[in-house]
Motif scaffolding. Structure first.
Motif, PDB file in Angstrom:
ATOM      1  N   ASP A  99      15.106   1.366   4.682  1.00 22.31           N
ATOM      2  CA  ASP A  99      14.614  -0.006   4.850  1.00 22.31           C
ATOM      3  C   ASP A  99      13.089  -0.050   4.934  1.00 22.31           C
ATOM      4  N   ASP A 100      12.495   0.925   5.590  1.00 24.01           N
ATOM      5  CA  ASP A 100      11.036   0.988   5.661  1.00 24.01           C
ATOM      6  C   ASP A 100      10.439   1.291   4.281  1.00 24.01           C
ATOM      7  N   PHE A 101      11.086   2.177   3.551  1.00 27.69           N
ATOM      8  CA  PHE A 101      10.653   2.489   2.184  1.00 27.69           C
ATOM      9  C   PHE A 101      10.625   1.217   1.337  1.00 27.69           C
ATOM     10  N   ILE A 102      11.671   0.429   1.437  1.00 26.28           N
ATOM     11  CA  ILE A 102      11.776  -0.800   0.654  1.00 26.28           C
ATOM     12  C   ILE A 102      10.745  -1.834   1.115  1.00 26.28           C
ATOM     13  N   ASP A 103      10.591  -1.991   2.424  1.00 21.84           N
ATOM     14  CA  ASP A 103       9.774  -3.080   2.979  1.00 21.84           C
ATOM     15  C   ASP A 103       8.278  -2.798   3.042  1.00 21.84           C
ATOM     16  N   THR A 104       7.886  -1.543   3.047  1.00 17.37           N
ATOM     17  CA  THR A 104       6.472  -1.195   3.204  1.00 17.37           C
ATOM     18  C   THR A 104       5.721  -1.336   1.887  1.00 17.37           C
ATOM     19  N   GLU A 105       4.551  -1.938   1.956  1.00 13.64           N
ATOM     20  CA  GLU A 105       3.674  -1.990   0.784  1.00 13.64           C
ATOM     21  C   GLU A 105       2.746  -0.786   0.855  1.00 13.64           C
ATOM     22  N   TYR A 106       2.889   0.106  -0.099  1.00 19.80           N
ATOM     23  CA  TYR A 106       2.087   1.325  -0.133  1.00 19.80           C
ATOM     24  C   TYR A 106       0.904   1.143  -1.080  1.00 19.80           C
ATOM     25  N   ASP A 107      -0.225   1.703  -0.706  1.00 17.75           N
ATOM     26  CA  ASP A 107      -1.354   1.816  -1.614  1.00 17.75           C
ATOM     27  C   ASP A 107      -1.035   3.042  -2.471  1.00 17.75           C
ATOM     28  N   GLU A 108      -0.678   2.800  -3.721  1.00 20.98           N
ATOM     29  CA  GLU A 108      -0.194   3.894  -4.568  1.00 20.98           C
ATOM     30  C   GLU A 108      -1.246   4.970  -4.801  1.00 20.98           C
ATOM     31  N   GLU A 109      -2.500   4.585  -4.938  1.00 21.85           N
ATOM     32  CA  GLU A 109      -3.547   5.593  -5.147  1.00 21.85           C
ATOM     33  C   GLU A 109      -3.672   6.505  -3.926  1.00 21.85           C
ATOM     34  N   LEU A 110      -3.651   5.913  -2.741  1.00 20.19           N
ATOM     35  CA  LEU A 110      -3.721   6.720  -1.513  1.00 20.19           C
ATOM     36  C   LEU A 110      -2.483   7.597  -1.364  1.00 20.19           C
ATOM     37  N   LEU A 111      -1.326   7.034  -1.675  1.00 18.94           N
ATOM     38  CA  LEU A 111      -0.080   7.793  -1.587  1.00 18.94           C
ATOM     39  C   LEU A 111      -0.107   8.983  -2.543  1.00 18.94           C
ATOM     40  N   GLU A 112      -0.544   8.756  -3.760  1.00 14.99           N
ATOM     41  CA  GLU A 112      -0.611   9.848  -4.737  1.00 14.99           C
ATOM     42  C   GLU A 112      -1.610  10.919  -4.297  1.00 14.99           C
ATOM     43  N   GLU A 113      -2.724  10.505  -3.718  1.00 17.95           N
ATOM     44  CA  GLU A 113      -3.704  11.475  -3.226  1.00 17.95           C
ATOM     45  C   GLU A 113      -3.117  12.288  -2.067  1.00 17.95           C
TER      46      GLU A 113
END
Length: 134
Positions: A99-113
């Protein structure tokens, strides 16, 4: 492996996962689910990789856009690969609840880094589970 080597069972598992997500989430939530989460989760559940893992990781680690963007097909395959990579990292390595995976807005660039750093340090290995990916 690339998309021409898909086994029928992989495709069925992937597509059934889309149905599962559409039933589990509200219509509104599913409609606006970020594409990388939708496709990444379905690739993750089907235990499938659109690219050879070594090739995909090499492209991901170097982030060489010229290599990745040689063809539209490569861009699409790489999108599916990185979507699965991010999903695996969050769900299996970071132990983020669904549920957290679905609901959280991730900054994809930061996540990839963050993923690149964890891979470089040997803290994370993709895939984090031992799948029989051919």
């Amino acid at each position: 492996m690339d998309s021409n080597d898909n086994k029928l069972s992989d495709v069925i598992a992937h597509e059934l996962c889309h149905i599962y997500l559409s039933k589990k989430l509200s219509l509104l939530d599913y409609t606006f689910l970020e594409l990388w989460k939708n496709e990444g989760y379905c690739e993750y559940i089907s235990e499938h990789s659109t690219l050879d893992i070594e090739k995909g990781l090499s492209w991901f680690m170097t982030n060489n856009q010229a290599e990745i963007e040689k063809t539209d097909r490569d861009k699409i395959l790489f999108f599916y690969f990185t979507s699965r990579l991010k999903t695996d990292y969050l769900l299996d390595y970071k132990k983020v609840p669904f549920d957290d995976f679905i609901d959280t807005e991730y900054d994809e660039e930061l996540l990839e880094e963050e993923i690149r750093t964890a891979l470089n340090k040997g803290e994370y290995k993709f895939p984090s589970k031992e799948y029989d990916i051919q």
